[in-house]
Enzyme design. Structure first.
Site, PDB file in Angstrom:
ATOM      1  N   SER A  83      42.967  48.433  31.420  1.00 19.03           N
ATOM      2  CA  SER A  83      44.386  48.063  31.467  1.00 19.03           C
ATOM      3  C   SER A  83      44.932  47.923  30.051  1.00 19.03           C
ATOM      4  CB  SER A  83      44.564  46.727  32.192  1.00 19.03           C
ATOM      5  OG  SER A  83      45.909  46.307  32.119  1.00 19.03           O
TER       6      SER A  83
ATOM      7  N   ASN B 203      37.421  51.006  40.097  1.00 18.47           N
ATOM      8  CA  ASN B 203      38.863  50.739  40.126  1.00 18.47           C
ATOM      9  C   ASN B 203      39.206  49.332  40.607  1.00 18.47           C
ATOM     10  OD1 ASN B 203      41.885  51.524  40.721  1.00 18.47           O
ATOM     11  ND2 ASN B 203      41.039  50.773  42.664  1.00 18.47           N
TER      12      ASN B 203
ATOM     13  N   VAL C 292      32.587  44.296  44.791  1.00 17.87           N
ATOM     14  CA  VAL C 292      32.037  44.686  43.480  1.00 17.87           C
ATOM     15  C   VAL C 292      31.376  43.525  42.732  1.00 17.87           C
ATOM     16  CG1 VAL C 292      33.655  46.619  43.215  1.00 17.87           C
ATOM     17  CG2 VAL C 292      34.238  44.381  42.233  1.00 17.87           C
TER      18      VAL C 292
ATOM     19  N   TYR D 190      42.429  37.966  33.097  1.00 22.63           N
ATOM     20  CA  TYR D 190      42.530  39.396  33.410  1.00 22.63           C
ATOM     21  C   TYR D 190      42.471  40.217  32.117  1.00 22.63           C
ATOM     22  CZ  TYR D 190      44.680  43.763  35.071  1.00 22.63           C
ATOM     23  OH  TYR D 190      44.951  45.086  35.358  1.00 22.63           O
ATOM     24  N   ALA D 191      43.247  39.809  31.118  1.00 23.21           N
ATOM     25  CA  ALA D 191      43.282  40.550  29.854  1.00 23.21           C
ATOM     26  C   ALA D 191      41.894  40.556  29.200  1.00 23.21           C
ATOM     27  CB  ALA D 191      44.317  39.932  28.918  1.00 23.21           C
ATOM     28  N   ALA D 192      41.241  39.393  29.213  1.00 22.64           N
ATOM     29  CA  ALA D 192      39.903  39.299  28.595  1.00 22.64           C
ATOM     30  C   ALA D 192      38.912  40.187  29.334  1.00 22.64           C
ATOM     31  CB  ALA D 192      39.435  37.848  28.596  1.00 22.64           C
ATOM     32  N   ALA D 193      38.994  40.160  30.666  1.00 25.08           N
ATOM     33  CA  ALA D 193      38.063  40.975  31.459  1.00 25.08           C
ATOM     34  C   ALA D 193      38.297  42.461  31.195  1.00 25.08           C
ATOM     35  CB  ALA D 193      38.242  40.657  32.948  1.00 25.08           C
TER      36      ALA D 193
ATOM     37  N   GLY E 173      37.683  49.554  45.479  1.00 28.56           N
ATOM     38  CA  GLY E 173      39.052  49.034  45.650  1.00 28.56           C
ATOM     39  C   GLY E 173      40.008  50.116  46.106  1.00 28.56           C
ATOM     40  N   ALA E 174      39.543  50.954  47.041  1.00 24.52           N
ATOM     41  CA  ALA E 174      40.299  52.176  47.379  1.00 24.52           C
ATOM     42  C   ALA E 174      41.122  52.055  48.663  1.00 24.52           C
ATOM     43  CB  ALA E 174      39.327  53.357  47.504  1.00 24.52           C
TER      44      ALA E 174
HETATM   45  N1  LIG Z   1      49.205  48.021  39.088  1.00 29.91           N
HETATM   46  C1  LIG Z   1      49.274  48.228  37.787  1.00 29.91           C
HETATM   47  O1  LIG Z   1      50.365  48.358  37.200  1.00 29.91           O
HETATM   48  C2  LIG Z   1      47.998  48.296  36.979  1.00 29.91           C
HETATM   49  C3  LIG Z   1      48.111  48.369  35.579  1.00 29.91           C
HETATM   50  C4  LIG Z   1      46.937  48.434  34.836  1.00 29.91           C
HETATM   51  C5  LIG Z   1      45.704  48.443  35.457  1.00 29.91           C
HETATM   52  N2  LIG Z   1      45.643  48.355  36.815  1.00 29.91           N
HETATM   53  C6  LIG Z   1      44.315  48.355  37.417  1.00 29.91           C
HETATM   54  O2  LIG Z   1      44.234  49.337  38.423  1.00 29.91           O
HETATM   55  C7  LIG Z   1      43.297  48.942  39.413  1.00 29.91           C
HETATM   56  C8  LIG Z   1      43.951  49.010  40.791  1.00 29.91           C
HETATM   57  O3  LIG Z   1      45.089  48.176  40.792  1.00 29.91           O
HETATM   58  P1  LIG Z   1      46.188  48.206  41.943  1.00 29.91           P
HETATM   59  O4  LIG Z   1      47.501  48.057  41.274  1.00 29.91           O
HETATM   60  O5  LIG Z   1      45.958  49.351  42.842  1.00 29.91           O
HETATM   61  O6  LIG Z   1      45.847  46.794  42.651  1.00 29.91           O
HETATM   62  P2  LIG Z   1      45.822  46.394  44.200  1.00 29.91           P
HETATM   63  O7  LIG Z   1      45.714  44.910  44.200  1.00 29.91           O
HETATM   64  O8  LIG Z   1      46.937  47.036  44.941  1.00 29.91           O
HETATM   65  O9  LIG Z   1      44.468  47.039  44.721  1.00 29.91           O
HETATM   66  C9  LIG Z   1      43.224  46.562  44.302  1.00 29.91           C
HETATM   67  C10 LIG Z   1      42.214  46.817  45.400  1.00 29.91           C
HETATM   68  O10 LIG Z   1      40.962  46.252  44.955  1.00 29.91           O
HETATM   69  C11 LIG Z   1      40.411  45.522  46.024  1.00 29.91           C
HETATM   70  N3  LIG Z   1      39.538  44.450  45.535  1.00 29.91           N
HETATM   71  C12 LIG Z   1      39.874  43.253  44.991  1.00 29.91           C
HETATM   72  N4  LIG Z   1      38.770  42.529  44.732  1.00 29.91           N
HETATM   73  C13 LIG Z   1      37.702  43.306  45.101  1.00 29.91           C
HETATM   74  C14 LIG Z   1      36.300  43.115  45.092  1.00 29.91           C
HETATM   75  N5  LIG Z   1      35.739  41.975  44.651  1.00 29.91           N
HETATM   76  N6  LIG Z   1      35.512  44.109  45.548  1.00 29.91           N
HETATM   77  C15 LIG Z   1      36.053  45.257  46.010  1.00 29.91           C
HETATM   78  N7  LIG Z   1      37.367  45.493  46.064  1.00 29.91           N
HETATM   79  C16 LIG Z   1      38.183  44.525  45.617  1.00 29.91           C
HETATM   80  C17 LIG Z   1      41.606  44.958  46.798  1.00 29.91           C
HETATM   81  O11 LIG Z   1      41.243  44.608  48.122  1.00 29.91           O
HETATM   82  C18 LIG Z   1      42.584  46.126  46.716  1.00 29.91           C
HETATM   83  O12 LIG Z   1      42.436  47.023  47.789  1.00 29.91           O
HETATM   84  C19 LIG Z   1      42.839  47.538  39.034  1.00 29.91           C
HETATM   85  O13 LIG Z   1      41.637  47.610  38.297  1.00 29.91           O
HETATM   86  C20 LIG Z   1      43.959  47.054  38.125  1.00 29.91           C
HETATM   87  O14 LIG Z   1      43.539  46.064  37.245  1.00 29.91           O
HETATM   88  C21 LIG Z   1      46.761  48.289  37.592  1.00 29.91           C
END
Ligand SMILES: NC(=O)c1ccc[n+]([C@@H]2O[C@H](COP(=O)([O-])OP(=O)(O)OC[C@H]3O[C@@H](n4cnc5c(N)ncnc54)[C@H](O)[C@@H]3O)[C@@H](O)[C@H]2O)c1
Length: 259
Positions: free
Chosen positions: A151, A99, A73, A165-168, A22-23
């Protein structure tokens, strides 16, 4: 005594290889950037090969030290394919950052079976597959670092995000411990980071400014988290001398949840 302490060698992490899922954007891109700055060769993976390649080229236009690849993923075989490709290209992989994730704001009683399954598939199955495929590979080599992005929602049940989401994410915290115990004897550490709301595009895109201001006012430190700091934590947990931290969950939530 050396600054590192007796009997320790802090080897340079330069030219180790890291894979971040997810980068293409957000926190994943930030973590990939910090690993790259630290000297890692970095594979940036995402659903869409083109956006992953774009993010990789932004870090290293020469394409020598980064690569962007498609990796959904939810597909266990995709992890194995990417592992083999990276081993072919750079000889080995040392670090996996799970991620990739996504959340859906849906009222609890209206979440359908499909929606629940889909959110869990990315956030929980994805982490499970990554830990399984790379855990086995790292264990065979006797070295590896896995960092799972959990999270705050997984700890407190979430507020803005959905129950799925919370459960996962709660499951991600549990998997982190299970894999840490299994892989610890093989030189592989598995840790989680549990961010609260971060100053990231997804937050600014989905939460209106008024709600965001209210959210910030509720955070004891009074502001959203800094993704760069979360990324630095991931780099620290990925380091060679982080070998005595495993099964841990590091909180970055501005004091929203204390334990
Ligand atoms: N943004 C926040 O405040 C926050 C808080 C807590 C946790 N997180 C966690 O941080 C991580 C990144 O979040 P973010 O804010 O950068 O989100 P984002 O939505 O900006 O980025 C997530 C990325 O993951 C990719 N993605 C989605 N489904 C996918 C899949 N099946 N296979 C591969 N890639 C996939 C998306 O295309 C995207 O590029 C996540 O795990 C999220 O749950 C974020």
């Amino acid at each position: 005594m050396s600054p590192q302490g007796v009997g320790e060698t802090w080897e340079d992490d330069t030219h180790r290889v890291a894979l971040v899922t997810g980068a293409a954007r957000g926190l994943g891109a930030c973590i990939a950037g910090r690993l790259y700055d630290k000297g890692y060769r970095v594979a940036l993976t995402d659903l869409d090969a083109e956006s992953a390649a774009g993010a990789a080229a932004e870090l290293d236009p020469s394409g020598e030290h980064t690569v962007g690849l498609a990796l959904d993923v939810r597909d266990k075989d995709a992890f194995a394919r990417v592992r083999d490709r990276l081993v072919g290209r750079w000889g080995a992989v040392h670090v996996l950052v799970n991620n990739a994730g996504h959340s859906k704001v849906e009222p609890l009683m209206h979440i359908t079976a499909e929606s629940f399954g889909s959110v869990v598939a990315t956030n929980l199955n994805g982490t499970f597959f990554g830990c399984q495929v790379f855990g086995a590979y790292f264990a065979e080599r006797g070295y590896g670092r896995i960092v799972n992005i959990g999270s705050l929602a997984g700890q407190n049940g979430g507020t803005a995000t959905g129950a799925h989401y919370a459960a996962a994410k709660g499951g991600v915290a549990t998997l982190t411990k299970v894999f840490a115990r299994e892989l610890g004897p093989h030189g592989v550490t598995v840790n989680a980071i549990a961010p609260g709301p971060q100053d990231l595009p997804v937050v600014r895109e989905t939460v209106d400014p008024e709600t965001l201001a209210r959210t910030e006012a509720m955070i004891p430190v009074g502001r959203l988290g800094r993704p760069g700091f979360v990324a630095d934590m991931a780099v620290l947990l990925a380091a060679e001398h982080a070998d005595t931290v495993t099964g841990a969950c590091w909180d970055v939530n501005g004091g929203l949840f204390m334990r």
